[in-house]
Scaffold this motif. Structure first.
Motif, PDB file in Angstrom:
ATOM      1  N   ALA A 167       0.860  -1.184   0.000  1.00 18.98           N
ATOM      2  CA  ALA A 167       0.000   0.000   0.000  1.00 18.98           C
ATOM      3  C   ALA A 167       0.896   1.233   0.000  1.00 18.98           C
TER       4      ALA A 167
ATOM      5  N   ASN B  82      -1.390   5.115  -4.688  1.00 20.66           N
ATOM      6  CA  ASN B  82      -2.599   4.554  -5.298  1.00 20.66           C
ATOM      7  C   ASN B  82      -2.420   4.080  -6.734  1.00 20.66           C
ATOM      8  N   ASN B  83      -1.358   4.530  -7.399  1.00 22.94           N
ATOM      9  CA  ASN B  83      -1.158   4.156  -8.793  1.00 22.94           C
ATOM     10  C   ASN B  83       0.276   4.483  -9.201  1.00 22.94           C
TER      11      ASN B  83
ATOM     12  N   THR C 154      -1.472  -2.056  -3.484  1.00 25.57           N
ATOM     13  CA  THR C 154      -1.941  -1.614  -4.797  1.00 25.57           C
ATOM     14  C   THR C 154      -0.901  -1.871  -5.887  1.00 25.57           C
ATOM     15  N   ASP C 155      -1.396  -2.064  -7.098  1.00 25.12           N
ATOM     16  CA  ASP C 155      -0.522  -2.127  -8.272  1.00 25.12           C
ATOM     17  C   ASP C 155       0.036  -0.728  -8.531  1.00 25.12           C
TER      18      ASP C 155
ATOM     19  N   HIS D 207      -8.224  -7.437  -7.282  1.00 22.49           N
ATOM     20  CA  HIS D 207      -8.214  -6.187  -8.045  1.00 22.49           C
ATOM     21  C   HIS D 207      -9.428  -5.286  -7.804  1.00 22.49           C
TER      22      HIS D 207
END
Length: 497
Positions: A254, A257-258, A298-299, A429
Motif C-alpha cells: 500500500a 494509489n497508482n 496496490t498495483d 483487483h
C-alpha cells in the motif's frame, strides 16, 4: 489488492433488545436467494475451488437452516459459512452499521490475548491467573480444536488454506468467542503450564471491550507481530547486515494509489538506489527478502518489486477474467454516492472501465485485454545472487502475488510458513459490495478471477497458500523469548553455505 481483515470485522455485539428481533422465514429466504443469485452472476471465483455440485450443496444446507424465524446474528453466521466456503480472502461480510456501533454492556469478553504456536493455543499476555505461555485445552468445556474450527468462518483465506486464519484468531479471539457462543461473565479454562503436562482448571472473569483492546495492545508478542495488526508506518527498508548479505523488507504494498502517485515514485527511486548499490557491490551474494507482514496493497508496487529479482520477462497474470460487463442486480449495490443521478453515473463509469479492460467474451468469460497485462522486463540492475524469501500466514493479495512470482520464477529459497494467499491465483483487483434487502447484511467480494504467471511446482498445491521450501515455525521457547525464528534460521543457513 489488500488484506486487512482484522480491521474489517469491526462487529461489536448488540444489545439484548436487538438480539431478540427476528427475521421471518420469508425475509430470510428472500435474502439468501438474492445472495445466491448475486454470487452466481457477479462472482467469477464462485467455482474456483468448489464444484457447482458442492456449491449447490452448501446452499441446500443453508436453506434447510431457515425453516423458522431467526435472529440476525444467526443468519449472519450462515452467510459467513458460505462466503468462507468459497475460498477467497477478499470476501468480506458485515452486519449493518447500526448494529456494529452498539456495544455490549458489562464484562463479557475473554480477557487475555492468545496466539497459535505449533498448532497449540497459547496465552499471550503476562498475568497472575494463567501464566504466559500456558497451553489452553478448553474454555467453558469447549475443546480448543472445536473452538478454532468454529472461528474459521469469521476470517476468510484463499482456497482451502487454514494457516492464514491464525491471524484473525490471534487478533480477534475474544470477539469471535463472544459472537459464536454469546456473552460470558466467567470462563472456565483448562490449561497446562509451559512445558508441563498436568492439566489445571481456573475460572477467570470476563472484561469489558475497552480492557480487551488494551490487553491486546500490551500482548507479549508485540515486538514480533506488531506489523501484522494495525497501521504500518515503516513500509519498506534496506540494509547490509553482513559483508555478503543484504536485507530488503517490504511490509506492505500500500505505497501510493497508482503508478503516478508520489509515494509510489519515491518507492521506485528507493528500489533503484538499493539494487544499483547491489549491482556495484558484487561481494553481496545473498539477498533476504522479508515480506512476512505484507497483507497486500496496490498495483504496480508488487510487480515493480519483482522486476528487481528476476532475469527473464514476466507478466502479472497468465489469465484474468470477469463474469460481466454490466453490473448485475444494481438495485442491491452499495454506492459511494448518495444521490440517484450520481449513483447512475458511478455505475456507468465503473462499467465503462470493465468493458475497456475486459472487452472480449470467450466461453462465458470476459477476458482481460493484453494491454492491461503487458509483458514486463527485468530491471537492468536485477539481483543475480541467491535470494532468500521469508513468508508467513499474514501474506495476502498483492503480497502473495509477489511472493508467488518470487517463488516460481527466481532461485529463491523460501523459508517460513504457508501464506494465506494462493500460489496459483486468487480473486482480486476490483471489489464490489452489495446489501441484502431485509437483513441489511453487506457482502463484498472481488470480481477479477486471475491465474498468476507462475509455473507448476511439485510442492505447490492448488487451493493452498505458498508452501515454503523450508518450513520454519516459532517454537514455544522462541515465543517466550520473542525470538525471530525464521530470520535467525536464514542467517545460519547463509553462514553454513
Amino acid at each position: 489488492m489488500f488484506k486487512s481483515k482484522i480491521m474489517l470485522f469491526v462487529f461489536i455485539p448488540f444489545l439484548m433488545a436487538a438480539q431478540n428481533q427476528k427475521l421471518s422465514v420469508y425475509e430470510l429466504k428472500q435474502d439468501l436467494t438474492v445472495f445466491k443469485e448475486i454470487r452466481e452472476k457477479a462472482n467469477s471465483g464462485l467455482y474456483k475451488y468448489r464444484t457447482k455440485q458442492q456449491t449447490d450443496s452448501i446452499y441446500s444446507w443453508a436453506f434447510s437452516q431457515i425453516n423458522e424465524p431467526k435472529a440476525l446474528l444467526d443468519f449472519y453466521k450462515i452467510i459467513l459459512k458460505i462466503t468462507d466456503f468459497e475460498g477467497s480472502l477478499h470476501n468480506d461480510t458485515t452486519l449493518p452499521e447500526n448494529f456494529q456501533n452498539k456495544f455490549s454492556s458489562g464484562n463479557v469478553f475473554f480477557p487475555y490475548p492468545v496466539k497459535l504456536i505449533e498448532d497449540k493455543l497459547i496465552v499471550n499476555f503476562r498475568n497472575t491467573e494463567i501464566p504466559l505461555g500456558s497451553e489452553i485445552f478448553s474454555i467453558n468445556k469447549i475443546k480448543t480444536k472445536e473452538l478454532l474450527a468454529s472461528f474459521y468462518k469469521y476470517y476468510t483465506t484463499d482456497g482451502y488454506n487454514i494457516s492464514g486464519k491464525s491471524i484473525g484468531i490471534a487478533g480477534s479471539f475474544a470477539r469471535y468467542f463472544e459472537m459464536e457462543y454469546g456473552s460470558q461473565k466467567k470462563f472456565l479454562v483448562e490449561y497446562s503450564l509451559p512445558d508441563k503436562s498436568q492439566k489445571l482448571l481456573k475460572t477467570i472473569t470476563g472484561v469489558s471491550n475497552e480492557i480487551r483492546k488494551e490487553n491486546f495492545k500490551n500482548r507479549h508478542s508485540l515486538p514480533i507481530d506488531s506489523l501484522q495488526y494495525g497501521k504500518i508506518k515503516n513500509k519498506y527498508s534496506f540494509k547490509v547486515i553482513t559483508p555478503n548479505t543484504s536485507l530488503l523488507t517490504i511490509n506492505t504494498f500500500a505505497i501510493g494509489n497508482n503508478a503516478e502517485d508520489k509515494e509510489h515514485l519515491a518507492y521506485k527511486k528507493h528500489l533503484d538506489s538499493c539494487f544499483q548499490y547491489l549491482s556495484n557491490n558484487l561481494q553481496i551474494k545473498n539477498l533476504i527478502v522479508d515480506v512476512r507482514n505484507n497483507g497486500g496493497g496496490t498495483d504496480p508496487n508488487d510487480i515493480l518489486t519483482f522486476s528487481y529479482l528476476t532475469q527473464k520477462p514476466y507478466r502479472e497474470n497468465a489469465e484474468a477474467y470477469v463474469n460481466f460487463q454490466e453490473i448485475p442486480f444494481p438495485n442491491y449495490l452499495v454506492y459511494e454516492e448518495t444521490e440517484p443521478q450520481k449513483q447512475h453515473e458511478e455505475r456507468k463509469d465503473f462499467e465503462e472501465e470493465i468493458k475497456e479492460e475486459f472487452p472480449k467474451l470467450e466461453n462465458g468469460k470476459y477476458i482481460q485485454d493484453e494491454k492491461f497485462n503487458a509483458l514486463l522486463q527485468p530491471d537492468k540492475n536485477s539481483f543475480k545472487g541467491q535470494i532468500y524469501l521469508l513468508i508467513s500466514p499474514r501474506i495476502a493479495s498483492a503480497g502473495s502475488l509477489f511472493a508467488s512470482l518470487a517463488t516460481g520464477r527466481t532461485n529463491a529459497i523460501v523459508i517460513g510458513e504457508e501464506t494465506m494467499g494462493g500460489y496459483y491465483g486468487h480473486n482480486g483487483h476490483t471489489p464490489v459490495e452489495y446489501e441484502l434487502p431485509n437483513s441489511k447484511i453487506k457482502t463484498q467480494f472481488s470480481i477479477v478471477n486471475l491465474e498468476q504467471d507462475v509455473p507448476k511446482k511439485a510442492n505447490q498445491i492448488f487451493g493452498r497458500g505458498i508452501i515454503p521450501d523450508r518450513e520454519v515455525r516459532q517454537t514455544l521457547e522462541d515465543f517466550l523469548k520473542n525470538k525471530d525464528t525464521q530470520f535467525e534460521y536464514t542467517l545460519k543457513l547463509i553462514e553454513q553455505k
